[in-house]
Design an enzyme around this catalytic site. Sequence first.
Site, PDB file in Angstrom:
ATOM      1  N   THR A 384       0.803  -1.216   0.000  1.00 20.37           N
ATOM      2  CA  THR A 384       0.000   0.000   0.000  1.00 20.37           C
ATOM      3  C   THR A 384       0.846   1.280   0.000  1.00 20.37           C
ATOM      4  O   THR A 384       2.043   1.264   0.259  1.00 20.37           O
ATOM      5  CB  THR A 384      -0.971  -0.020   1.199  1.00 20.37           C
ATOM      6  N   THR A 402      -3.799   0.895  -2.958  1.00 21.98           N
ATOM      7  CA  THR A 402      -3.085  -0.375  -2.832  1.00 21.98           C
ATOM      8  C   THR A 402      -3.342  -1.325  -3.985  1.00 21.98           C
ATOM      9  O   THR A 402      -4.387  -1.256  -4.634  1.00 21.98           O
ATOM     10  CB  THR A 402      -3.488  -1.069  -1.509  1.00 21.98           C
ATOM     11  N   GLU A 404      -2.436  -4.362  -2.798  1.00 19.04           N
ATOM     12  CA  GLU A 404      -2.289  -5.323  -1.694  1.00 19.04           C
ATOM     13  C   GLU A 404      -0.823  -5.687  -1.525  1.00 19.04           C
ATOM     14  O   GLU A 404      -0.017  -4.810  -1.295  1.00 19.04           O
ATOM     15  CB  GLU A 404      -3.186  -6.535  -1.885  1.00 19.04           C
TER      16      GLU A 404
END
Length: 568
Positions: A384, A402, A404
């Site tokens: 992120t 983000t 992830e």
Amino acid sequence: MRLLKTLVAAVACLSVSIGQAAPASRPPRAVTKVQPFAIAANPLAAQAGFNVLKRGGSAVDAAIAIQAMLSLVEPQSSGVGGGAFMNYYDARSGKITIYDGREVAPAQATPGMFLDPSGKPLPFNTAVVSGRATGVPGAVKMLALAHREHGKLPWRTLFGDAERTAAQGFIVSPRLGRMIHADFAENHAPDVIAYFSKPDGSLLNAGERLVNKPYADFLRRLAAQGPAALYGGSTAAKIIARTHAGPLAGSMTMADLANYQPIKREPLCGPFRIYILCAPPPPSSGVALIQLMMMLDRTDIARRGPDDPQAWFLFAEASRLMYADRDQYVGDPAFVKVPVAGLMDANYVTSRLIGTTAGPAPVAGQPAGALVAGVDRTLEPTGTSHFIVRDAAGNVVSMTTTVESIFGTGRMVDGFFLNNQLTDFSFSPVDEQGRAVANAVAPGKRPRSSMVPSILLTRDGRFAGAIGSAGGNSILAFVAKSLVAAVDWNQPMARALAEPNLVARGPNFQGEVTKFSPRVLAGLRQRGIALQPGQGEDSGLTGVMIRNGRVDGGADPRREGVVLILAR
């Protein structure tokens, strides 16, 4: 609004009226010129946003330019193939709006999609690079919605810096260089290897130039066509093809992409010292951040400091209580009942007691409105990026974005990586006792998020600061630590962000062991906390406070961020 009124009435120390605590209800005020600024975790991204501000663009305009650049220069963290939450402050009305661009599970997703044939959860390293891991991306449509409402410059003019940089190439930063040479599952994905390999087959190093012409071509189409460039046509078809490739093919369709809708939400706001702290509601974890700060309000941590082991003990134990509640109850409110009011109720917060030594992992409490929920074991890896922008009119964007984990799934389309956001769901839909987990997978559901782009207001509803971070489920601890340091300990923002990180969740106490003094470490051991080194990308904080009219901004020294302030 109903929640905020209840909260204000319940918290004895909060001595402001409802009108003061609810800035959205105030009449429009005259717009006063202020110093615009852009703070981001990468210098090229911050500069792209700053250039938009210099052209008279709005905070949202600058946010779009920053996101376009981050997708190129910080692809391990965020990108147009991922999602985001934007916390937007309108200076004229004093109103805060949350723009939810969180990814969603495809319509054909199933609760057991991350279970193996025997019904056991897949290994994370298997799931994270699978086609099933990618959720329908939301960042681009969310930014387009915010731009329609708060943009000033034409959409087509906001991608020039990122497009040129992609076409001409940029110098790989030391941090990106480390990520290229890391040994995560995503680093072994074919697309990652191909993208970062030189003609001789070796991987790029920091200081070398990386050109991304496919991304430059995509940005030209995105500028001209708007979100349709991603959610339809050739790029959408490539996303479907890439997610349907093995191993563990996903189920996303063109209809899933076409039907994605960002959501405008009301913020959650609660008291923190002399301020009002506002953060995103579920499926994000703003309720948990506010609850944690309310817990710390009830301790004497403000009278202590960073060299006092008792301060860090209080922080660790309050964090564990917060995470126990958050992990059990927070999910997508369209699918599960989240006891937001109960979690923020003053009496409930007071009832979550901190002892004198650290004991076993705390269990979730029973806030008003809570239903029986299963124990959640979601992993949520680090990743992120966060940035903050203020324009000349005083409007502010605090945005966390983000893909992830590092490089998302490691699968690339048109020069950008696809997210692995669906691994933020609980792999198991039920716990060992058969109780349904709040954060289980469901079609069209948004996974729970730890992203908490936050804004601080004065009690009369004026902008006082903003903060957010990268770091997976550690984001809550990173942000809370920095708020304590900046507000309670009155540190300059740069120093507050640099304070050592300590993340206490369940039975685990992790942190930057070498940055704590021997006295603090010894004091924590005496209180039952043996701090262990953390892992992953660590924090990526950006923050700002307005102190006596002066912009006090900071970027996390663990990354490469900068603070750019436009002179008056």
